[in-house]
Design an enzyme around this catalytic site. Structure first.
Site, short mmCIF file in Angstrom:
data_model
loop_
_atom_site.label_atom_id
_atom_site.label_comp_id
_atom_site.label_asym_id
_atom_site.label_seq_id
_atom_site.Cartn_x
_atom_site.Cartn_y
_atom_site.Cartn_z
CG HIS A 1 -5.95 2.17 4.85
ND1 HIS A 1 -5.52 3.10 5.76
CD2 HIS A 1 -4.96 1.24 4.78
CE1 HIS A 1 -4.32 2.75 6.21
NE2 HIS A 1 -3.96 1.62 5.63
CD GLU B 1 -3.77 -2.39 7.02
OE1 GLU B 1 -2.64 -2.62 6.58
OE2 GLU B 1 -4.40 -1.35 6.76
N GLY C 1 2.66 -1.26 4.23
CA GLY C 1 2.79 0.16 3.89
C GLY C 1 4.24 0.54 3.66
N GLY C 2 4.86 1.10 4.68
CA GLY C 2 6.21 1.64 4.58
C GLY C 2 7.21 0.73 3.88
CG ASN D 1 -1.71 1.24 1.41
OD1 ASN D 1 -1.80 2.05 0.48
ND2 ASN D 1 -2.30 1.42 2.58
CD1 TRP D 2 3.35 0.94 -3.06
CD2 TRP D 2 3.67 2.37 -4.77
NE1 TRP D 2 4.13 0.30 -3.99
CE2 TRP D 2 4.34 1.15 -5.06
CE3 TRP D 2 3.72 3.40 -5.71
CZ2 TRP D 2 5.06 0.97 -6.23
CZ3 TRP D 2 4.44 3.20 -6.90
CH2 TRP D 2 5.10 2.00 -7.14
CE LYS D 3 -0.09 3.26 4.72
NZ LYS D 3 -0.14 3.37 6.17
N GLY E 1 2.17 2.10 10.68
CA GLY E 1 3.15 3.17 10.56
C GLY E 1 3.87 3.51 11.86
CD GLU F 1 -3.00 5.60 6.51
OE1 GLU F 1 -2.91 5.67 5.28
OE2 GLU F 1 -2.14 5.02 7.22
CB SER G 1 4.70 -2.03 11.84
OG SER G 1 4.36 -0.67 12.08
#
Ligand code: PGA
Length: 249
Positions: free
Chosen positions: A95, A167, A234-235, A10-12, A173, A97, A213
């Site tokens: 998501h 999640e 993500g990251g 997930n590049w966000k 994150g 966010e 994470s």
């Protein structure tokens, strides 16, 4: 039953179109693994160049959001048919966010999930509790509600195609991965919930990812759990480390 693992990045809100192509070219050889489904979920504006850049590889492309109407006066939104026409196969929906910063509700997520399925897009439907909810002991109630409302009106046949991403918000994150036991416990509870709503065959078929994470050090143990069928990352999906996560075995 053995479910095929699905490992999605997930590049966000990261990477311009040209940076996106460079990243795909860097990661392409690293994520080569025909034993798992590999998905790059990228910002809308990166979709077209990324679809071109992954051609001939094992990478499939996902979107990070989508609107639940077919077309019309919804300035700034992206319709499912646009995603399909651009070569998208998956779409992240609900998501945390989007729920937190853009006010998405379980009902919105449900409309999006149904619309995505109508268009043969695979929804990656996200759920997960906050730290406060975990401390209050309502994690299962909260996640079950997200899952049940999110899948309202979805048939068993359709539900089998859905991917659920568990999640925990406190793990996203933050560098704090849920323990393997915590992740497995909730993913197992989600599967029980699916069995209650549908049946055993649907519960056996549906794929449940863990996200929050995930990194190269934790992926192997997480993905080895009986109810964890891969990850939403993500990251670490923006780094060569994603190759180690995809090739976690
Ligand atoms: P993270 O993000 O891996 O950076 O924690 C996961 C996600 O939000 O999907």
């Amino acid at each position: 039953m053995s479910r095929r693992k699905i490992i999605a990045g997930n590049w966000k809100m990261n990477k311009t179109p040209s940076e996106a192509v460079a990243l795909v070219n860097e990661l392409k050889p690293l994520v080569a693994n025909d034993d798992v489904d590999v998905v790059f979920c990228v910002p809308a504006i990166d979709i077209v160049p990324v679809v071109a850049a992954v051609k001939g590889s094992n990478i499939q492309v996902g979107a990070e959001n989508m609107y639940f109407e077919e077309s019309g006066a919804y300035t700034g939104e992206i319709a499912p048919a646009m995603l399909v026409d651009a070569g998208v196969k998956y779409v992240v929906l609900g998501h945390s966010e989007r729920r937190e910063y853009f006010g998405e509700t379980n009902d919105d997520v449900n409309k999006k999930v149904r619309k995505a399925l109508e268009h043969d897009l695979v929804p990656i439907m996200c759920c997960g509790e906050s730290l406060k909810q975990r401390e209050q002991g309502v994690t299962m109630d909260f996640v079950r509600q997200q899952v049940k409302v999110g899948l309202q009106g979805v048939t068993a046949e359709e539900a089998k195609k859905v991917v659920i991403a568990y999640e925990p918000i406190w793990a996203i994150g933050t560098g704090v991965t849920a323990t393997t036991e915590q992740a497995q416990e909730v993913c197992a509870a989600i599967r029980v919930c699916i069995k209650e709503v549908y049946d055993g065959a649907t519960a056996d078929a549906i794929r449940i990812q863990y996200g929050g994470s995930v990194n190269a050090a934790t992926a192997g143990e997480l993905f080895a759990q009986v109810d964890i069928d891969g990850g939403l990352v993500g990251g670490a999906s923006l780094k060569p480390e994603f190759g180690d996560i995809v090739n976690y075995k």
